[in-house]
Design a protein around this motif. Structure first.
Motif, PDB file in Angstrom:
ATOM      1  N   LEU A   8       0.829  -1.212   0.000  1.00  0.00           N
ATOM      2  CA  LEU A   8       0.000   0.000   0.000  1.00  0.00           C
ATOM      3  C   LEU A   8       0.860   1.257   0.000  1.00  0.00           C
ATOM      4  O   LEU A   8       0.561   2.230  -0.712  1.00  0.00           O
ATOM      5  CB  LEU A   8      -0.936  -0.001   1.211  1.00  0.00           C
ATOM      6  CG  LEU A   8      -2.161  -0.906   1.124  1.00  0.00           C
ATOM      7  CD1 LEU A   8      -2.864  -1.003   2.471  1.00  0.00           C
ATOM      8  CD2 LEU A   8      -3.132  -0.408   0.054  1.00  0.00           C
ATOM      9  N   GLN A   9       1.924   1.246   0.788  1.00  0.00           N
ATOM     10  CA  GLN A   9       2.782   2.423   0.838  1.00  0.00           C
ATOM     11  C   GLN A   9       3.447   2.678  -0.514  1.00  0.00           C
ATOM     12  O   GLN A   9       3.565   3.827  -0.954  1.00  0.00           O
ATOM     13  CB  GLN A   9       3.830   2.268   1.940  1.00  0.00           C
ATOM     14  CG  GLN A   9       3.256   2.392   3.351  1.00  0.00           C
ATOM     15  CD  GLN A   9       2.449   3.664   3.557  1.00  0.00           C
ATOM     16  OE1 GLN A   9       2.861   4.756   3.163  1.00  0.00           O
ATOM     17  NE2 GLN A   9       1.278   3.518   4.180  1.00  0.00           N
ATOM     18  N   THR A  11       2.257   1.763  -3.486  1.00  0.00           N
ATOM     19  CA  THR A  11       1.211   2.208  -4.404  1.00  0.00           C
ATOM     20  C   THR A  11       0.851   3.661  -4.162  1.00  0.00           C
ATOM     21  O   THR A  11       0.777   4.469  -5.103  1.00  0.00           O
ATOM     22  CB  THR A  11      -0.050   1.333  -4.250  1.00  0.00           C
ATOM     23  OG1 THR A  11       0.286  -0.030  -4.485  1.00  0.00           O
ATOM     24  CG2 THR A  11      -1.129   1.758  -5.229  1.00  0.00           C
ATOM     25  N   VAL A  12       0.621   4.005  -2.916  1.00  0.00           N
ATOM     26  CA  VAL A  12       0.201   5.366  -2.564  1.00  0.00           C
ATOM     27  C   VAL A  12       1.307   6.368  -2.884  1.00  0.00           C
ATOM     28  O   VAL A  12       1.036   7.477  -3.384  1.00  0.00           O
ATOM     29  CB  VAL A  12      -0.206   5.425  -1.076  1.00  0.00           C
ATOM     30  CG1 VAL A  12      -0.314   6.862  -0.595  1.00  0.00           C
ATOM     31  CG2 VAL A  12      -1.534   4.693  -0.879  1.00  0.00           C
ATOM     32  N   LYS A  16       0.744   9.538  -5.394  1.00  0.00           N
ATOM     33  CA  LYS A  16       1.007  10.909  -4.963  1.00  0.00           C
ATOM     34  C   LYS A  16       2.044  11.585  -5.861  1.00  0.00           C
ATOM     35  O   LYS A  16       1.951  12.792  -6.145  1.00  0.00           O
ATOM     36  CB  LYS A  16       1.472  10.910  -3.507  1.00  0.00           C
ATOM     37  CG  LYS A  16       0.365  10.628  -2.501  1.00  0.00           C
ATOM     38  CD  LYS A  16       0.898  10.677  -1.080  1.00  0.00           C
ATOM     39  CE  LYS A  16      -0.214  10.502  -0.064  1.00  0.00           C
ATOM     40  NZ  LYS A  16       0.297  10.514   1.336  1.00  0.00           N
ATOM     41  N   VAL A 100      -6.266   1.279  -1.103  1.00  0.00           N
ATOM     42  CA  VAL A 100      -5.462   2.415  -1.554  1.00  0.00           C
ATOM     43  C   VAL A 100      -6.204   3.727  -1.303  1.00  0.00           C
ATOM     44  O   VAL A 100      -5.634   4.708  -0.806  1.00  0.00           O
ATOM     45  CB  VAL A 100      -5.116   2.261  -3.045  1.00  0.00           C
ATOM     46  CG1 VAL A 100      -4.456   3.529  -3.590  1.00  0.00           C
ATOM     47  CG2 VAL A 100      -4.201   1.057  -3.255  1.00  0.00           C
ATOM     48  N   THR A 103      -6.043   4.590   2.281  1.00  0.00           N
ATOM     49  CA  THR A 103      -4.692   4.995   2.666  1.00  0.00           C
ATOM     50  C   THR A 103      -4.376   6.395   2.158  1.00  0.00           C
ATOM     51  O   THR A 103      -3.590   7.133   2.764  1.00  0.00           O
ATOM     52  CB  THR A 103      -3.657   3.979   2.141  1.00  0.00           C
ATOM     53  OG1 THR A 103      -4.027   2.667   2.582  1.00  0.00           O
ATOM     54  CG2 THR A 103      -2.269   4.284   2.661  1.00  0.00           C
ATOM     55  N   LEU A 104      -5.013   6.791   1.055  1.00  0.00           N
ATOM     56  CA  LEU A 104      -4.864   8.150   0.527  1.00  0.00           C
ATOM     57  C   LEU A 104      -5.669   9.171   1.323  1.00  0.00           C
ATOM     58  O   LEU A 104      -5.654  10.357   1.012  1.00  0.00           O
ATOM     59  CB  LEU A 104      -5.290   8.192  -0.942  1.00  0.00           C
ATOM     60  CG  LEU A 104      -4.296   7.606  -1.945  1.00  0.00           C
ATOM     61  CD1 LEU A 104      -4.976   7.363  -3.292  1.00  0.00           C
ATOM     62  CD2 LEU A 104      -3.090   8.517  -2.108  1.00  0.00           C
TER      63      LEU A 104
END
Length: 272
Positions: A8-9, A11-12, A16, A100, A103-104
């Motif tokens: 996830l980190q 991907t995010v 960004k 995602v 997490t965003l």
């Protein structure tokens, strides 16, 4: 092997880097409904195949990209195309985009879909506000290790669909003179359409519409603390209620009603 949190980190971070900043609402745009993303202003488009750990949509009518920008005065991140269990993805892959989105730091998600009408009062082209859901997929995306950072082990699904958002949507529909239906959505795996016997079963247990998506996404959205609004486009009557079923009819019906569907979504967004 990377853990879900590490994935996830990555991907995010990539998303960004493409210019995605604060998000008010995420949008999951179902079959034939992706055109709404074309109206997003100052759009940043990110093809799924470029995003680390993201699957790729294989369904006709799904563009396969994230679109970020402004719609109806809100910062939105739209999924032009979703992922389905029937495509052969593991269920945790199907719901990965919702992880995602959470997490965003989006606070809300609007899910849309094309569905078959089970309620005998529905006709193709109706729009249905989803008030609740039934998981008939035989799988739950929360099975397995629970990461407390993402949500609780045993999330409450009593009010999966935000009641305040539903009231706003009904008010918008009334102003549009739109006969917005309300009902319960039952999700199955697909890719076969249901049999007439399965539709009788669905009606008996309280479903008003059936489809092949949405349910796992909403489960993970609730687990993640997102507020959820759901709207179905009734594209056909379910098995046993009309002669045959095919995906072409799904696309044709969403094409016919897309104008009022887009207006309903935009005006609801404006009011939320």
């Amino acid at each position: 092997m990377l853990t879900l949190l590490e994935n996830l980190q990555e991907t995010v971070s990539y998303i960004k880097e493409q210019g995605v900043k604060e998000i008010d609402f995420a949008l999951i745009l179902g079959s034939g409904l992706g055109e709404l993303a074309d109206e997003i202003e100052e759009a940043i488009k990110i093809p799924y195949q470029t995003i680390p750990h993201f699957p790729v949509s294989t369904v006709v009518g799904h563009a396969g990209q994230l679109v970020y920008g402004t719609l109806a005065g809100k910062k939105v991140l739209a999924m032009q195309g979703r992922f389905h269990y029937y495509e052969g993805y593991a269920i945790d892959t199907v719901v990965y985009p919702v992880r995602v989105i959470a997490t965003l730091k989006a606070h809300s998600i609007i899910v849309t879909n094309a569905s078959g009408g089970v309620n005998t009062n529905f006709v193709p082209g109706d729009l249905m506000l989803i008030t609740d859901q039934i998981n008939n997929m035989g799988v739950n995306p929360l099975i397995g290790t629970n990461f407390d950072e993402l949500g609780p082990r045993f999330p409450d699904m009593s009010q999966a669909f935000d009641q305040a958002y539903q009231e706003v949507t009904k008010c918008v529909a009334a102003k549009m003179n739109l006969a917005l239906k309300e009902g319960v959505y039952m999700g199955g795996t697909g890719p076969t359409y249901e049999t007439p016997a399965e539709i009788r079963f669905a009606r008996t247990v309280g479903a008003d519409a059936v489809g092949m998506s949405t349910v796992p996404e909403v489960i993970v959205a609730v687990h993640s603390g997102l507020r959820v609004l759901g709207i179905s486009c009734i594209t056909n009557l379910a098995a046993g209620m009309q002669k045959t079923l095919n995906h072409e009819e799904v696309i044709e019906t969403t094409e016919r009603v897309k104008s009022e569907f887009k207006t309903l979504l935009k005006e609801t967004l404006r009011m939320l």
